[in-house]
Write a protein that holds these residues in place. Structure first.
Motif, PDB file in Angstrom:
ATOM      1  N   TYR A 237       0.838  -1.202   0.000  1.00 18.91           N
ATOM      2  CA  TYR A 237       0.000   0.000   0.000  1.00 18.91           C
ATOM      3  C   TYR A 237       0.868   1.245   0.000  1.00 18.91           C
ATOM      4  O   TYR A 237       1.968   1.251   0.568  1.00 18.91           O
ATOM      5  CB  TYR A 237      -0.892   0.039   1.241  1.00 18.91           C
ATOM      6  N   GLU A 240      -3.506   4.652   1.747  1.00 20.15           N
ATOM      7  CA  GLU A 240      -4.528   3.607   1.832  1.00 20.15           C
ATOM      8  C   GLU A 240      -4.789   2.960   0.482  1.00 20.15           C
ATOM      9  O   GLU A 240      -5.716   2.159   0.340  1.00 20.15           O
ATOM     10  CB  GLU A 240      -5.831   4.209   2.383  1.00 20.15           C
ATOM     11  N   PRO A 242      -3.967   0.439  -2.565  1.00 24.20           N
ATOM     12  CA  PRO A 242      -3.170  -0.735  -2.959  1.00 24.20           C
ATOM     13  C   PRO A 242      -2.414  -0.449  -4.254  1.00 24.20           C
ATOM     14  O   PRO A 242      -2.995   0.034  -5.221  1.00 24.20           O
ATOM     15  CB  PRO A 242      -4.221  -1.834  -3.152  1.00 24.20           C
TER      16      PRO A 242
END
Length: 364
Positions: A237, A240, A242
């Motif tokens: 990550y 927040e 990915p």
């Protein structure tokens, strides 16, 4: 030697425990390749829930199970190693020193031919078949992550320096970098599948995530967790968001690098390489021996590997018309593919053609 053949649901708890015990003892017995998660009973049972024709041959000595051979069988008696096409390790899981006759085993299984594409080392009775060896690169972490980085720096100081610098730049530009080794959020798995599917299409490869049984198999393994086996989803990550992810099975000593992918919007940060370094660090911290990156040439594998295992592709046959027909149908295609892969002057144009096909599929 007594050989019996079972459907997945017919395997007893005692047999499964014996299979797991053979795998757990394999590294100490000089056969670490048998500890691969694709050779675990959990993988075979998961494939059995997704595909028909799955069988397990059990070899017993004095009533005790001493070897297990998982495979898939067609109605005509053509056998394929379990998960052929997606599994990175195949063969007989056996006690040290076991000797068996390959044709006797095929006959007991009701097979005229048994096909492999990742037959592991140490399967000497199968060596009489029509098999071709291939390299399968691995990342050794049994001496710790620090030692692994030292080896990488000795091989290519610039590679390590550049990759770690890109990780820091990702943190500055996008958000704090965070790695989760065992992510349990199913949404992250769906994101990975979407990235991987797009990658297959973009590069002109067959989209494995367009096949329902593979999607189901990945889901089954994601929810499979025992003391000796788990389907492991790892995610990198930034903030927040990915950025890269990987899903693959693991045993206590081996993590198979199966489905890695990343968000192409962040390609300039080499998130796939950063992810693999963090996977290696976490695997070392869990006292694992190595990460198996699987057969096949790729620049990132060459950059990360410490050595190579040998796996084999081909057939083991007994004299039977079905076996000869299978060989006659499959051998020319395989020979053509091998000829292309073995010659750089052909491999480059073939890869460019696949990418052009991918661009046409994507409408670009």
């Amino acid at each position: 030697m007594d050989i019996t053949v079972h459907r997945p649901g017919e395997l007893t708890g005692a047999d499964r425990s014996a299979w797991t015990a053979l795998q757990s003892a394999a590294p100490a017995m000089g056969a670490p390749h048998l500890a691969n998660p694709f050779l675990a009973p959990e993988f075979t049972l998961a494939v059995g829930r997704c595909r028909s024709g799955v069988r397990i041959a059990v070899i017993r000595e004095d009533g005790r199970p001493t070897a297990f051979l998982p495979f898939q069988r067609s109605p005509l008696g053509v056998g394929r190693a379990i998960g052929l096409g997606v599994s990175d390790a195949q063969g007989l899981v056996h006690r040290p020193g076991l000797r068996w006759d390959a044709r006797e085993l095929l006959r007991a299984c009701g097979l005229s031919v048994l096909e492999f594409d990742h037959l592991v080392e140490g399967q000497r009775p199968f060596d009489e078949g029509l098999l071709r060896p291939h390299a399968s690169p691995v990342i050794d972490v049994d001496q710790g992550f620090g030692r692994y980085l030292e080896r990488l720096r000795a091989q290519s100081p610039k590679f390590v320096r550049t990759t770690l610098a890109k990780e820091r730049r990702l943190g500055r530009d996008v958000g704090p970098v965070r790695y989760v080794h065992d992510e349990r959020d199913p949404n992250a798995l769906r994101t990975l599948a979407r990235w991987k599917s797009a990658q297959y299409r973009r590069t002109g490869r067959s989209d494995r995530f367009a096949r329902p049984w593979i999607v189901r198999l990945v889901r089954e393994l994601f929810h499979t967790r025992t003391d000796s086996f788990a389907g492991l989803l790892s995610v990198l990550y930034a903030g927040e968001r990915p950025i890269a992810a990987h899903f693959g099975p693991r045993t206590g000593s081996v993590l198979s690098c199966w489905f890695p992918a990343y968000d192409p919007a962040y390609a300039k940060y080499s998130p796939g390489l950063v992810l693999h370094l963090r996977m290696a660090e976490a695997a070392a911290g869990a006292s694992m021996a190595y990460l198996d990156m699987g057969r096949g040439g790729a620049a990132y594998k060459d950059s990360l590997k410490t050595r190579e295992l040998r796996v084999a592709e081909g057939w083991v046959m007994r004299a039977h018309p079905v076996a000869l027909g299978h060989w006659a149908r499959r051998a020319p295609v395989r020979a053509l593919r091998e000829a292309v892969l073995a010659r750089p002057e052909l491999r480059g144009p073939a890869d460019r053609l696949l990418k052009q096909v991918g661009r046409l599929r994507s409408g670009r």
